[in-house]
Design a protein around this motif. Structure first.
Motif, PDB file in Angstrom:
ATOM      1  N   CYS A 198       1.881  -9.037   5.274  1.00 27.31           N
ATOM      2  CA  CYS A 198       0.857  -9.006   4.239  1.00 27.31           C
ATOM      3  C   CYS A 198       1.385  -9.754   3.021  1.00 27.31           C
ATOM      4  O   CYS A 198       2.568 -10.098   2.943  1.00 27.31           O
ATOM      5  CB  CYS A 198       0.469  -7.579   3.864  1.00 27.31           C
ATOM      6  SG  CYS A 198       1.666  -6.699   2.835  1.00 27.31           S
ATOM      7  N   HIS A 199       0.504  -9.985   2.076  1.00 23.92           N
ATOM      8  CA  HIS A 199       0.909 -10.570   0.802  1.00 23.92           C
ATOM      9  C   HIS A 199       0.275  -9.756  -0.309  1.00 23.92           C
ATOM     10  O   HIS A 199      -0.888  -9.371  -0.228  1.00 23.92           O
ATOM     11  CB  HIS A 199       0.449 -12.024   0.684  1.00 23.92           C
ATOM     12  CG  HIS A 199       0.938 -12.660  -0.576  1.00 23.92           C
ATOM     13  ND1 HIS A 199       0.228 -12.615  -1.745  1.00 23.92           N
ATOM     14  CD2 HIS A 199       2.088 -13.325  -0.842  1.00 23.92           C
ATOM     15  CE1 HIS A 199       0.912 -13.238  -2.689  1.00 23.92           C
ATOM     16  NE2 HIS A 199       2.043 -13.678  -2.166  1.00 23.92           N
ATOM     17  N   GLY A 200       1.045  -9.479  -1.341  1.00 23.96           N
ATOM     18  CA  GLY A 200       0.548  -8.746  -2.497  1.00 23.96           C
ATOM     19  C   GLY A 200       1.675  -8.574  -3.495  1.00 23.96           C
ATOM     20  O   GLY A 200       2.854  -8.632  -3.136  1.00 23.96           O
ATOM     21  N   GLY A 201       1.330  -8.390  -4.742  1.00 24.60           N
ATOM     22  CA  GLY A 201       2.346  -8.185  -5.756  1.00 24.60           C
ATOM     23  C   GLY A 201       3.298  -9.362  -5.888  1.00 24.60           C
ATOM     24  O   GLY A 201       4.446  -9.203  -6.280  1.00 24.60           O
TER      25      GLY A 201
ATOM     26  N   GLN B 203       6.584   0.684  -3.953  1.00 26.71           N
ATOM     27  CA  GLN B 203       5.939  -0.031  -5.054  1.00 26.71           C
ATOM     28  C   GLN B 203       6.510  -1.432  -5.228  1.00 26.71           C
ATOM     29  O   GLN B 203       5.864  -2.282  -5.819  1.00 26.71           O
ATOM     30  CB  GLN B 203       6.081   0.744  -6.357  1.00 26.71           C
ATOM     31  CG  GLN B 203       5.235   2.000  -6.381  1.00 26.71           C
ATOM     32  CD  GLN B 203       5.320   2.705  -7.714  1.00 26.71           C
ATOM     33  OE1 GLN B 203       6.398   2.893  -8.259  1.00 26.71           O
ATOM     34  NE2 GLN B 203       4.172   3.097  -8.232  1.00 26.71           N
TER      35      GLN B 203
ATOM     36  N   THR C  36      11.188  -9.338   3.043  1.00 28.07           N
ATOM     37  CA  THR C  36      10.368  -9.764   1.907  1.00 28.07           C
ATOM     38  C   THR C  36      10.677 -11.224   1.578  1.00 28.07           C
ATOM     39  O   THR C  36      11.774 -11.712   1.828  1.00 28.07           O
ATOM     40  CB  THR C  36      10.614  -8.903   0.657  1.00 28.07           C
ATOM     41  OG1 THR C  36      11.983  -9.019   0.262  1.00 28.07           O
ATOM     42  CG2 THR C  36      10.266  -7.450   0.912  1.00 28.07           C
TER      43      THR C  36
ATOM     44  N   TRP D 278      11.805   2.141   0.112  1.00 24.95           N
ATOM     45  CA  TRP D 278      10.732   2.701   0.921  1.00 24.95           C
ATOM     46  C   TRP D 278      10.937   4.197   1.120  1.00 24.95           C
ATOM     47  O   TRP D 278      12.057   4.662   1.296  1.00 24.95           O
ATOM     48  CB  TRP D 278      10.683   2.007   2.283  1.00 24.95           C
ATOM     49  CG  TRP D 278      10.295   0.575   2.171  1.00 24.95           C
ATOM     50  CD1 TRP D 278      11.114  -0.482   1.883  1.00 24.95           C
ATOM     51  CD2 TRP D 278       8.989   0.032   2.306  1.00 24.95           C
ATOM     52  NE1 TRP D 278      10.395  -1.644   1.850  1.00 24.95           N
ATOM     53  CE2 TRP D 278       9.087  -1.360   2.108  1.00 24.95           C
ATOM     54  CE3 TRP D 278       7.743   0.583   2.598  1.00 24.95           C
ATOM     55  CZ2 TRP D 278       7.984  -2.201   2.176  1.00 24.95           C
ATOM     56  CZ3 TRP D 278       6.645  -0.257   2.676  1.00 24.95           C
ATOM     57  CH2 TRP D 278       6.768  -1.633   2.466  1.00 24.95           C
TER      58      TRP D 278
ATOM     59  N   HIS E 114       0.866  -0.926  -4.403  1.00 19.77           N
ATOM     60  CA  HIS E 114       1.710  -0.275  -3.401  1.00 19.77           C
ATOM     61  C   HIS E 114       1.649  -1.017  -2.067  1.00 19.77           C
ATOM     62  O   HIS E 114       0.602  -1.546  -1.694  1.00 19.77           O
ATOM     63  CB  HIS E 114       1.269   1.170  -3.164  1.00 19.77           C
ATOM     64  CG  HIS E 114       1.554   2.070  -4.312  1.00 19.77           C
ATOM     65  ND1 HIS E 114       0.775   2.099  -5.439  1.00 19.77           N
ATOM     66  CD2 HIS E 114       2.543   2.970  -4.509  1.00 19.77           C
ATOM     67  CE1 HIS E 114       1.258   2.994  -6.287  1.00 19.77           C
ATOM     68  NE2 HIS E 114       2.333   3.528  -5.744  1.00 19.77           N
ATOM     69  N   TYR E 115       2.761  -0.986  -1.368  1.00 17.48           N
ATOM     70  CA  TYR E 115       2.843  -1.465   0.004  1.00 17.48           C
ATOM     71  C   TYR E 115       2.896  -0.248   0.907  1.00 17.48           C
ATOM     72  O   TYR E 115       3.577   0.738   0.595  1.00 17.48           O
ATOM     73  CB  TYR E 115       4.114  -2.292   0.237  1.00 17.48           C
ATOM     74  CG  TYR E 115       4.224  -3.484  -0.672  1.00 17.48           C
ATOM     75  CD1 TYR E 115       3.705  -4.716  -0.282  1.00 17.48           C
ATOM     76  CD2 TYR E 115       4.837  -3.380  -1.911  1.00 17.48           C
ATOM     77  CE1 TYR E 115       3.805  -5.821  -1.117  1.00 17.48           C
ATOM     78  CE2 TYR E 115       4.939  -4.475  -2.751  1.00 17.48           C
ATOM     79  CZ  TYR E 115       4.425  -5.685  -2.355  1.00 17.48           C
ATOM     80  OH  TYR E 115       4.523  -6.772  -3.191  1.00 17.48           O
TER      81      TYR E 115
ATOM     82  N   TYR F 139      -1.139  -4.099   1.413  1.00 17.81           N
ATOM     83  CA  TYR F 139      -0.876  -3.979  -0.018  1.00 17.81           C
ATOM     84  C   TYR F 139      -2.174  -3.637  -0.741  1.00 17.81           C
ATOM     85  O   TYR F 139      -3.231  -4.194  -0.438  1.00 17.81           O
ATOM     86  CB  TYR F 139      -0.337  -5.304  -0.574  1.00 17.81           C
ATOM     87  CG  TYR F 139      -0.084  -5.259  -2.057  1.00 17.81           C
ATOM     88  CD1 TYR F 139       1.093  -4.730  -2.559  1.00 17.81           C
ATOM     89  CD2 TYR F 139      -1.033  -5.738  -2.961  1.00 17.81           C
ATOM     90  CE1 TYR F 139       1.329  -4.687  -3.929  1.00 17.81           C
ATOM     91  CE2 TYR F 139      -0.815  -5.690  -4.321  1.00 17.81           C
ATOM     92  CZ  TYR F 139       0.371  -5.163  -4.803  1.00 17.81           C
ATOM     93  OH  TYR F 139       0.593  -5.109  -6.154  1.00 17.81           O
TER      94      TYR F 139
ATOM     95  N   ALA G 241       8.486  -3.072  -2.463  1.00 21.32           N
ATOM     96  CA  ALA G 241       8.826  -3.592  -1.133  1.00 21.32           C
ATOM     97  C   ALA G 241      10.335  -3.628  -0.898  1.00 21.32           C
ATOM     98  O   ALA G 241      10.796  -4.178   0.087  1.00 21.32           O
ATOM     99  CB  ALA G 241       8.211  -4.958  -0.873  1.00 21.32           C
TER     100      ALA G 241
END
Length: 166
Positions: free
Chosen positions: A26-29, A84, A43, A89, A70-71, A66, A86
């Motif tokens: 996934c991609h986020g943050g 929060q 990551t 955990w 949060h992941y 994401y 990555a």
């Protein structure tokens, strides 16, 4: 990782240095997160250079999403990991009683009350709202099949894809 393509035009092979298979990304943050066998979490800020992170588990992780800063990664034995950044955990399902231990196949964020929705084997559905509130339910209305590979939420609909079709 196997490949990165700007605008899906020319692919570049990227190496993570990890031989365990990766199953979800996934991609986020501002970063990419990939998960896979033996608790693998990687990551990357650019999709080319990857850093291995300690997931705290050795179970097969199948999917990551994401949302809301949060992941969430999911996998075998009912595993639900939350982070929060990555990097660090926490297994949020481990401390809960009554959590099913079947494999969680795929997770996505959005559409339904701004929460994460996860589909597992044996027709289980998991909703995770933040702060951490896990809700399990059986889904008799969901089509039969165990190998859900992906889904998306939009317009108050959930579209599942997998071995048995859409």
């Amino acid at each position: 990782m196997r490949g990165v393509a700007p605008a899906q035009s020319a692919w570049t092979l990227a190496s993570s240095g990890v031989t365990d298979a990766r199953w979800g990304v996934c991609h986020g943050g501002g970063q990419f997160v990939a998960v896979g066998e033996k608790g693998t979490i990687l990551t990357s800020a650019d999709g080319l250079a990857w850093t291995r992170r300690d997931s705290g588990t050795t179970v097969w992780l199948t999917s990551v999403a994401y949302g809301l800063g949060h992941y969430v990664a999911v996998g075998d034995a009912g595993t639900v990991l939350l982070s929060q950044d990555a990097v660090s955990w926490v297994n949020v399902a481990a401390a809960r009683s009554g959590v099913p231990t079947d494999r969680l196949n795929v997770i996505a964020f959005g559409g339904i009350n701004d929460s994460f929705v996860c589909y597992g084997e044996d027709r289980r559905t998991l909703s995770l709202a933040l702060p951490v509130q896990l809700t399990w339910s059986d889904s008799p209305e969901r089509p039969r099949g165990r190998w859900w590979r992906g889904f998306a939420t939009a317009h108050d609909r959930i579209v599942l894809g997998g071995e048995t079709g859409l």
